[in-house]
Design a protein around this motif. Structure first.
Motif, PDB file in Angstrom:
ATOM      1  N   UNK A  97       0.840  -1.203   0.000  1.00  0.00           N
ATOM      2  CA  UNK A  97       0.000   0.000   0.000  1.00  0.00           C
ATOM      3  C   UNK A  97       0.874   1.251   0.000  1.00  0.00           C
ATOM      4  N   UNK A  98       1.937   1.239   0.787  1.00  0.00           N
ATOM      5  CA  UNK A  98       2.837   2.383   0.833  1.00  0.00           C
ATOM      6  C   UNK A  98       3.519   2.582  -0.522  1.00  0.00           C
ATOM      7  N   UNK A  99       3.819   1.485  -1.200  1.00  0.00           N
ATOM      8  CA  UNK A  99       4.396   1.584  -2.548  1.00  0.00           C
ATOM      9  C   UNK A  99       3.435   2.275  -3.504  1.00  0.00           C
ATOM     10  N   UNK A 100       2.149   1.973  -3.376  1.00  0.00           N
ATOM     11  CA  UNK A 100       1.138   2.625  -4.216  1.00  0.00           C
ATOM     12  C   UNK A 100       1.051   4.112  -3.899  1.00  0.00           C
ATOM     13  N   UNK A 101       1.179   4.457  -2.622  1.00  0.00           N
ATOM     14  CA  UNK A 101       1.157   5.866  -2.227  1.00  0.00           C
ATOM     15  C   UNK A 101       2.379   6.578  -2.804  1.00  0.00           C
ATOM     16  N   UNK A 102       3.558   5.949  -2.713  1.00  0.00           N
ATOM     17  CA  UNK A 102       4.777   6.548  -3.280  1.00  0.00           C
ATOM     18  C   UNK A 102       4.644   6.706  -4.790  1.00  0.00           C
ATOM     19  N   UNK A 103       4.049   5.698  -5.436  1.00  0.00           N
ATOM     20  CA  UNK A 103       3.857   5.755  -6.885  1.00  0.00           C
ATOM     21  C   UNK A 103       2.982   6.943  -7.280  1.00  0.00           C
ATOM     22  N   UNK A 126       3.273  11.659   0.113  1.00  0.00           N
ATOM     23  CA  UNK A 126       4.109  11.242   1.240  1.00  0.00           C
ATOM     24  C   UNK A 126       3.518  10.005   1.913  1.00  0.00           C
ATOM     25  N   UNK A 127       4.385   9.095   2.311  1.00  0.00           N
ATOM     26  CA  UNK A 127       3.957   7.868   2.981  1.00  0.00           C
ATOM     27  C   UNK A 127       3.859   8.129   4.473  1.00  0.00           C
ATOM     28  N   UNK A 128       2.733   7.773   5.049  1.00  0.00           N
ATOM     29  CA  UNK A 128       2.550   7.898   6.493  1.00  0.00           C
ATOM     30  C   UNK A 128       2.930   6.573   7.113  1.00  0.00           C
ATOM     31  N   UNK A 129       3.884   6.620   8.000  1.00  0.00           N
ATOM     32  CA  UNK A 129       4.324   5.386   8.646  1.00  0.00           C
ATOM     33  C   UNK A 129       3.864   5.308  10.085  1.00  0.00           C
ATOM     34  N   UNK A 130       3.229   6.327  10.574  1.00  0.00           N
ATOM     35  CA  UNK A 130       2.766   6.322  11.951  1.00  0.00           C
ATOM     36  C   UNK A 130       3.913   6.592  12.897  1.00  0.00           C
ATOM     37  N   UNK A 131       3.586   6.792  14.141  1.00  0.00           N
ATOM     38  CA  UNK A 131       4.591   7.059  15.156  1.00  0.00           C
ATOM     39  C   UNK A 131       5.182   5.720  15.592  1.00  0.00           C
ATOM     40  N   UNK A 132       6.483   5.606  15.512  1.00  0.00           N
ATOM     41  CA  UNK A 132       7.131   4.358  15.911  1.00  0.00           C
ATOM     42  C   UNK A 132       7.271   4.308  17.416  1.00  0.00           C
ATOM     43  N   UNK A 133       6.968   3.142  17.955  1.00  0.00           N
ATOM     44  CA  UNK A 133       7.086   2.955  19.399  1.00  0.00           C
ATOM     45  C   UNK A 133       8.538   2.728  19.765  1.00  0.00           C
ATOM     46  N   UNK A 134       8.948   3.354  20.840  1.00  0.00           N
ATOM     47  CA  UNK A 134      10.315   3.101  21.306  1.00  0.00           C
ATOM     48  C   UNK A 134      10.268   1.908  22.219  1.00  0.00           C
ATOM     49  N   UNK A 135      11.218   1.024  22.062  1.00  0.00           N
ATOM     50  CA  UNK A 135      11.236  -0.157  22.927  1.00  0.00           C
ATOM     51  C   UNK A 135      12.051   0.165  24.159  1.00  0.00           C
ATOM     52  N   UNK A 136      11.386   0.192  25.292  1.00  0.00           N
ATOM     53  CA  UNK A 136      12.063   0.510  26.545  1.00  0.00           C
ATOM     54  C   UNK A 136      12.421  -0.780  27.246  1.00  0.00           C
TER      55      UNK A 136
END
Length: 140
Positions: A118-124, A128-138
Protein backbone atom coordinates in the motif's frame (compact mmCIF):
# COMPACT_ATOMS: atom_id res chain seq x y z
CA UNK A 1 -33.99 -26.89 34.98
CA UNK A 2 -37.68 -27.54 35.50
CA UNK A 3 -39.69 -28.31 32.39
CA UNK A 4 -43.13 -26.87 31.81
CA UNK A 5 -45.70 -28.76 29.79
CA UNK A 6 -47.89 -27.14 27.18
CA UNK A 7 -50.81 -28.64 25.35
CA UNK A 8 -51.35 -27.91 21.69
CA UNK A 9 -54.32 -29.21 19.73
CA UNK A 10 -54.00 -30.38 16.13
CA UNK A 11 -56.49 -31.59 13.58
CA UNK A 12 -56.28 -35.23 12.56
CA UNK A 13 -54.59 -34.27 9.26
CA UNK A 14 -52.04 -32.08 11.08
CA UNK A 15 -51.29 -34.85 13.56
CA UNK A 16 -50.74 -37.36 10.73
CA UNK A 17 -48.47 -34.92 8.92
CA UNK A 18 -46.47 -34.30 12.11
CA UNK A 19 -46.09 -38.03 12.60
CA UNK A 20 -44.69 -38.31 9.06
CA UNK A 21 -42.21 -35.44 9.34
CA UNK A 22 -40.96 -36.34 12.79
CA UNK A 23 -38.45 -38.87 11.48
CA UNK A 24 -37.84 -40.61 14.78
CA UNK A 25 -41.52 -40.58 15.70
CA UNK A 26 -40.95 -38.06 18.50
CA UNK A 27 -43.56 -35.46 17.52
CA UNK A 28 -43.14 -33.51 20.74
CA UNK A 29 -39.35 -33.28 20.22
CA UNK A 30 -39.83 -32.32 16.57
CA UNK A 31 -42.23 -29.50 17.48
CA UNK A 32 -39.96 -28.25 20.28
CA UNK A 33 -36.84 -28.31 18.09
CA UNK A 34 -38.64 -26.62 15.19
CA UNK A 35 -40.19 -23.89 17.32
CA UNK A 36 -36.96 -23.14 19.20
CA UNK A 37 -34.88 -23.20 16.02
CA UNK A 38 -37.36 -20.78 14.41
CA UNK A 39 -37.30 -18.63 17.52
CA UNK A 40 -33.51 -18.51 17.42
CA UNK A 41 -33.64 -17.56 13.74
CA UNK A 42 -36.21 -14.86 14.51
CA UNK A 43 -33.95 -13.42 17.24
CA UNK A 44 -31.03 -13.39 14.81
CA UNK A 45 -33.15 -11.61 12.22
CA UNK A 46 -34.24 -9.00 14.75
CA UNK A 47 -30.62 -8.46 15.76
CA UNK A 48 -29.56 -8.18 12.11
CA UNK A 49 -32.38 -5.71 11.48
CA UNK A 50 -31.24 -3.58 14.42
CA UNK A 51 -27.69 -3.61 13.06
CA UNK A 52 -28.96 -2.58 9.63
CA UNK A 53 -30.86 0.33 11.16
CA UNK A 54 -27.67 1.41 12.96
CA UNK A 55 -25.68 1.00 9.76
CA UNK A 56 -28.24 3.04 7.83
CA UNK A 57 -27.93 5.84 10.40
CA UNK A 58 -24.13 5.66 10.23
CA UNK A 59 -24.26 5.79 6.44
CA UNK A 60 -26.46 8.89 6.60
CA UNK A 61 -23.96 10.51 8.96
CA UNK A 62 -21.03 9.62 6.70
CA UNK A 63 -22.89 10.86 3.63
CA UNK A 64 -23.72 14.13 5.38
CA UNK A 65 -20.10 14.54 6.47
CA UNK A 66 -18.82 13.81 2.98
CA UNK A 67 -21.31 16.24 1.43
CA UNK A 68 -20.20 18.87 3.93
CA UNK A 69 -16.56 18.16 3.17
CA UNK A 70 -17.23 18.31 -0.55
CA UNK A 71 -18.84 21.73 -0.17
CA UNK A 72 -15.92 22.97 1.93
CA UNK A 73 -13.21 21.83 -0.46
CA UNK A 74 -15.06 22.73 -3.66
CA UNK A 75 -13.44 26.15 -3.70
CA UNK A 76 -9.98 24.99 -2.60
CA UNK A 77 -7.31 23.31 -4.74
CA UNK A 78 -7.42 19.55 -4.37
CA UNK A 79 -3.70 18.88 -4.64
CA UNK A 80 -1.02 20.13 -2.25
CA UNK A 81 1.27 22.79 -3.60
CA UNK A 82 4.96 22.10 -4.10
CA UNK A 83 5.96 23.52 -0.73
CA UNK A 84 3.80 21.51 1.62
CA UNK A 85 0.61 19.63 2.29
CA UNK A 86 -2.90 20.90 2.76
CA UNK A 87 -3.96 21.62 6.30
CA UNK A 88 -7.19 19.88 7.30
CA UNK A 89 -8.64 23.09 8.82
CA UNK A 90 -12.16 22.66 7.52
CA UNK A 91 -12.43 18.88 7.69
CA UNK A 92 -14.96 17.94 10.36
CA UNK A 93 -13.48 16.22 13.42
CA UNK A 94 -16.00 13.40 13.04
CA UNK A 95 -14.69 12.62 9.55
CA UNK A 96 -11.06 12.80 10.63
CA UNK A 97 -11.81 10.46 13.55
CA UNK A 98 -13.62 8.05 11.25
CA UNK A 99 -10.78 8.01 8.72
CA UNK A 100 -8.22 7.49 11.47
CA UNK A 101 -10.25 4.64 12.97
CA UNK A 102 -10.56 2.96 9.57
CA UNK A 103 -6.83 3.39 8.98
CA UNK A 104 -5.89 1.93 12.36
CA UNK A 105 -8.27 -1.01 12.03
CA UNK A 106 -7.04 -1.72 8.52
CA UNK A 107 -3.38 -1.56 9.56
CA UNK A 108 -4.04 -3.75 12.60
CA UNK A 109 -5.51 -6.43 10.34
CA UNK A 110 -2.87 -6.18 7.60
CA UNK A 111 0.40 -7.99 7.22
CA UNK A 112 3.63 -5.99 6.94
CA UNK A 113 3.80 -7.02 3.28
CA UNK A 114 0.31 -5.63 2.63
CA UNK A 115 1.24 -2.36 4.33
CA UNK A 116 4.46 -2.09 2.29
CA UNK A 117 2.50 -2.71 -0.94
CA UNK A 118 0.00 0.00 0.00
CA UNK A 119 2.84 2.38 0.83
CA UNK A 120 4.40 1.58 -2.55
CA UNK A 121 1.14 2.63 -4.22
CA UNK A 122 1.16 5.87 -2.23
CA UNK A 123 4.78 6.55 -3.28
CA UNK A 124 3.86 5.75 -6.89
CA UNK A 125 1.17 8.44 -6.66
CA UNK A 126 3.95 10.78 -5.48
CA UNK A 127 2.34 11.35 -2.11
CA UNK A 128 4.11 11.24 1.24
CA UNK A 129 3.96 7.87 2.98
CA UNK A 130 2.55 7.90 6.49
CA UNK A 131 4.32 5.39 8.65
CA UNK A 132 2.77 6.32 11.95
CA UNK A 133 4.59 7.06 15.16
CA UNK A 134 7.13 4.36 15.91
CA UNK A 135 7.09 2.96 19.40
CA UNK A 136 10.31 3.10 21.31
CA UNK A 137 11.24 -0.16 22.93
CA UNK A 138 12.06 0.51 26.54
CA UNK A 139 14.08 -2.03 28.46
CA UNK A 140 14.30 -1.48 32.16
Amino acid sequence: MRERKYTVRFTEDEAEWLQEVALDGNVSGYIRDTVLRQSKSDRKLVSMNERLVDLRQDMRLVTDLLDDLNRKVATKPTAPDATGSQEPDDIPDELMAMVLEILLLTRANSTRQDIRMAQGSVEYARLPVWEGKKRSSKTE
